[in-house]
Design a protein around this motif. Structure first.
Motif, PDB file in Angstrom:
ATOM      1  N   ASP A  68       0.837  -1.196   0.000  1.00  0.00           N
ATOM      2  CA  ASP A  68       0.000   0.000   0.000  1.00  0.00           C
ATOM      3  C   ASP A  68       0.878   1.254   0.000  1.00  0.00           C
ATOM      4  O   ASP A  68       2.091   1.191   0.220  1.00  0.00           O
ATOM      5  CB  ASP A  68      -0.927  -0.012   1.219  1.00  0.00           C
ATOM      6  CG  ASP A  68      -0.145  -0.172   2.502  1.00  0.00           C
ATOM      7  OD1 ASP A  68       0.375   0.829   3.015  1.00  0.00           O
ATOM      8  OD2 ASP A  68      -0.038  -1.326   2.976  1.00  0.00           O
ATOM      9  N   GLU A  69       0.252   2.382  -0.276  1.00  0.00           N
ATOM     10  CA  GLU A  69       0.998   3.636  -0.421  1.00  0.00           C
ATOM     11  C   GLU A  69       1.755   4.010   0.847  1.00  0.00           C
ATOM     12  O   GLU A  69       2.908   4.425   0.782  1.00  0.00           O
ATOM     13  CB  GLU A  69       0.034   4.762  -0.813  1.00  0.00           C
ATOM     14  CG  GLU A  69       0.735   6.059  -1.130  1.00  0.00           C
ATOM     15  CD  GLU A  69      -0.208   7.124  -1.661  1.00  0.00           C
ATOM     16  OE1 GLU A  69       0.303   8.157  -2.122  1.00  0.00           O
ATOM     17  OE2 GLU A  69      -1.445   6.935  -1.612  1.00  0.00           O
ATOM     18  N   GLY A  88      -3.178  -0.567  -4.566  1.00  0.00           N
ATOM     19  CA  GLY A  88      -4.372   0.016  -3.966  1.00  0.00           C
ATOM     20  C   GLY A  88      -5.506  -0.990  -3.917  1.00  0.00           C
ATOM     21  O   GLY A  88      -5.359  -2.134  -4.372  1.00  0.00           O
TER      22      GLY A  88
END
Length: 161
Positions: free
Chosen positions: A37-38, A64
């Motif tokens: 994830d980011e 995402g």
């Protein structure tokens, strides 16, 4: 006048080439690649792991909620094929998308580690690879029991005759 033999000249040529093209002469794997994830990727980049290869491809891939499994698999495959990557870190959520690919992955370098993502702590459950190893051990024990019981049965039938 100083005379140089062929090996001295060859070493000088190789050292000049390696100075001009450091990534093209036997690169040793030293990078950490991250798939997740980011927040996880940004954390590792801020820690200093963010790098670009000679084609300006980063050593991270952000996954995402709408990232499809194929894209994650392509990112994983590109990282394990790179000669400069020593470790591939993949968050649990991303690993679940490509569980089959991770299960088939057998290389030692780059090592693949499943890490917790931003969604919370890592479950106490065994990682996929350790669970697979345990399953193989259990299958081997079951097969050994079957073969030993068939050996005992064949021995009994041969002694009773």
């Amino acid at each position: 006048m100083e005379y140089k033999d062929a090996t001295d000249v060859e070493e000088e040529e190789n050292s000049d080439y390696s100075k001009e093209h450091p990534s093209k002469v036997h690169p040793s794997p030293e990078l950490i690649a991250v798939i997740g994830d980011e927040e996880t990727c940004v954390g590792f980049i801020l820690a200093g792991t963010g790098q670009l290869d000679e084609w300006d491809k980063p050593n991270y891939h952000i996954v995402g909620p709408h990232t499809d499994d194929y894209e994650v698999e392509l990112a994983f495959q590109s990282f394990v094929d790179r000669k400069d990557v020593a470790i591939v870190l993949i968050t649990k959520e991303a690993a679940e998308k490509i569980a089959y690919t991770l299960k088939r992955y057998k290389k030692i370098i780059p090592a693949t580690l499943v890490i917790p993502g931003h969604n919370g702590p890592y479950d106490v459950d065994l990682p996929l690879i350790v669970a697979d190893i345990q399953k193989r051990k259990e299958m081997a024990l079951t097969n050994n029991r079957r073969s030993s019981s068939s050996s005992v049965n064949s021995f009994r039938s041969s002694t009773s005759s």
